[in-house]
Write an enzyme that holds these catalytic residues in place. Structure first.
Site, PDB file in Angstrom:
ATOM      1  N   THR A 125      34.733  49.295  80.408  1.00 32.10           N
ATOM      2  CA  THR A 125      34.484  50.364  79.441  1.00 32.10           C
ATOM      3  C   THR A 125      35.245  50.188  78.131  1.00 32.10           C
ATOM      4  OG1 THR A 125      34.973  52.702  79.016  1.00 32.10           O
ATOM      5  CG2 THR A 125      36.221  51.683  80.761  1.00 32.10           C
ATOM      6  N   GLU A 127      36.631  52.489  76.761  1.00 35.48           N
ATOM      7  CA  GLU A 127      37.817  53.345  76.875  1.00 35.48           C
ATOM      8  C   GLU A 127      39.079  52.480  77.006  1.00 35.48           C
ATOM      9  OE1 GLU A 127      37.745  56.648  76.541  1.00 35.48           O
ATOM     10  OE2 GLU A 127      39.767  57.150  77.225  1.00 35.48           O
ATOM     11  N   TYR A 149      42.078  57.097  83.424  1.00 33.63           N
ATOM     12  CA  TYR A 149      40.786  56.421  83.626  1.00 33.63           C
ATOM     13  C   TYR A 149      40.794  55.049  82.952  1.00 33.63           C
ATOM     14  CZ  TYR A 149      35.828  55.365  82.696  1.00 33.63           C
ATOM     15  OH  TYR A 149      34.599  54.739  82.585  1.00 33.63           O
ATOM     16  N   LYS A 153      40.551  51.407  84.772  1.00 29.34           N
ATOM     17  CA  LYS A 153      39.464  50.482  84.440  1.00 29.34           C
ATOM     18  C   LYS A 153      40.010  49.153  83.904  1.00 29.34           C
ATOM     19  CE  LYS A 153      35.399  52.551  85.195  1.00 29.34           C
ATOM     20  NZ  LYS A 153      34.212  51.941  85.828  1.00 29.34           N
TER      21      LYS A 153
END
Ligand code: NAP
Ligand code: G4F
Length: 343
Positions: A125, A127, A149, A153
């Site tokens: 991601t 992110e 998160y 990841k």
């Protein structure tokens, strides 16, 4: 006929990917976790609910993935399952890490232990770029996650690269920027905006409350992005690819476009926590800021460079930002007017 196993098949991307692979002639198997109620609304909306073979699958349970590998001998495994909501990861950091970091290692260990030759896709991601280190982010940009998160990841991304290099597993990592659709979950900002504005239009809600209106994202259409996942697994070598549109828009821009599509004419007023948007035709405030939706640490802006995917995979997103917003607004307008919002 090739066989694919998709974890997270009940989610947004899982549904679009399953439809795409079925159209390519794949036998599609999906991993579903046990819940008290059936959760296949997205697959039903795409008309493919009965074309998939379902298997018990939880990211916490190693035996699930081993059984699937033994039983169906997949050619391709797409790991889309995750606790995918960034805001929830601040409240459930341990669970998020168990699922989004160690859950991926469980699948990779199962591949290593069984000697399976399945090609593996990991849903990484943007992110992970978090506090951005380059104005435009690519595969070369250093990573600086800003949420539990994003950190989980990041582990998953690097363990995927490590199993590729150490164990010669065909393990691809797709660093995907935000991608949305009418099948998006309601807690994500885009769908929250289109669904709530549609409800306000049909007098089922009074106001849309949002957090950081200045946050900017590179928003694409999920249907385009799942094709890139598949292309990564068809390439001659496993690698890491950014999928993005190369355009960024703020949350405020998204609201303005969605409101336009639904027939509102917004006038923005005030700033900071006092910012609001008034509908000029009724003079009512329809959008306001609620600090409860601010994040403890925010990813301010993201914009990706998909040049490597374009060059190596011949992948390009098709839908524009405007088409994406209009499609989501129109789908939610239909659902609300029919009184039929199933997910
Ligand atoms: P989503 O709609 O939230 O779907 C997540 C899926 O994971 C659902 O099928 C969910 O099942 C499943 N899941 C959750 N916990 C699980 C567990 N413990 N065991 C097994 N399955 C579990 O997410 P999405 O938007 O489709 O995203 C797909 C993947 O791409 C995710 O890994 C996400 O982190 C990543 N990603 C998404 C984006 C994006 O913009 N959409 C961008 C980059 C990366 P239930 O239906 O039972 O909840
Ligand atoms: O829609 P969001 O919750 O998506 P976010 O945090 O960017 O994460 C999504 O994209 C990631 C890829 O970059 C995926 F990995 C992840 O799984 C997920 O799909 O929030 C987008 C932005 C944030 O900056 C947030 O602070 O919108 C801002 N925002 C402002 N008001 C809001 C709200 N977000 C939500 N969810 N709800 C609000 O009321």
């Amino acid at each position: 006929m090739k066989t694919a196993f998709i974890t997270g098949i009940t989610g947004q991307d899982g549904a679009y990917l399953a439809k795409f692979l079925l159209e390519k002639g794949y036998a599609v198997h999906g991993g579903v976790r046990r819940t008290a109620s059936m959760n296949r609304g997205r697959l039903a909306e795409l008309g493919i609910e009965n074309e998939i073979q379902y298997h018990d699958f939880d990211l916490l349970e190693l035996s699930n993935i081993v059984s699937v590998i033994d039983e169906i001998k997949p050619d391709e495994i797409y790991n889309l399952a995750a606790q995918s909501f960034v805001a929830a990861s601040f409240r459930q950091p341990l669970l998020t890490s168990e699922l989004d970091a160690l859950g991926v290692l469980r699948i990779l260990e199962a591949l290593r232990m069984t000697g399976s030759q399945a090609r593996f896709y990991q849903a990484s991601t943007s992110e992970m770029f978090g506090k951005i280190q380059d104005q435009i982010q690519s595969e070369m940009t250093p990573l600086y996650p800003r949420s539990p998160y994003g950190v989980a990841k990041l582990f998953a991304h690097w363990i995927t690269v490590n199993y590729r290099e150490a164990h010669n597993i065909f393990a691809a990592s797709g660093i995907l920027f935000n991608h949305e659709s009418p099948l998006r979950g309601q807690e994500f900002v885009t769908r929250k905006i289109t669904l709530t504005l549609a409800k306000i239009k049909h007098r089922n809600a009074n106001i849309l409350e949002l957090g950081n209106l200045n946050a900017a994202r590179d928003w694409g259409f999920a249907g385009d992005f799942v094709q890139g996942m598949w292309k990564m697994l068809q390439h001659k070598v496993a690698d890491t690819y950014v999928l993005a549109t190369g355009r960024t828009n703020s949350v405020r821009d998204f609201v303005t476009h969605a409101a336009d599509a639904l027939g509102f004419r917004l006038a923005w007023e005030g700033d900071g926590v006092n910012e609001t948007a008034r509908d000029r035709s009724t003079n009512r405030i329809v959008v306001r800021v609620n600090p409860a939706f601010f994040r403890a640490s925010e990813v301010d802006t993201l914009i990706g460079c998909p040049a490597k995917a374009e060059r190596d995979l011949d992948w390009k997103p098709k839908a524009t930002f405007e088409e994406l917003v209009e499609g989501m607004a129109s789908a939610d307008n239909d659902r609300v007017s029919r009184g039929c919002v199933l997910f």
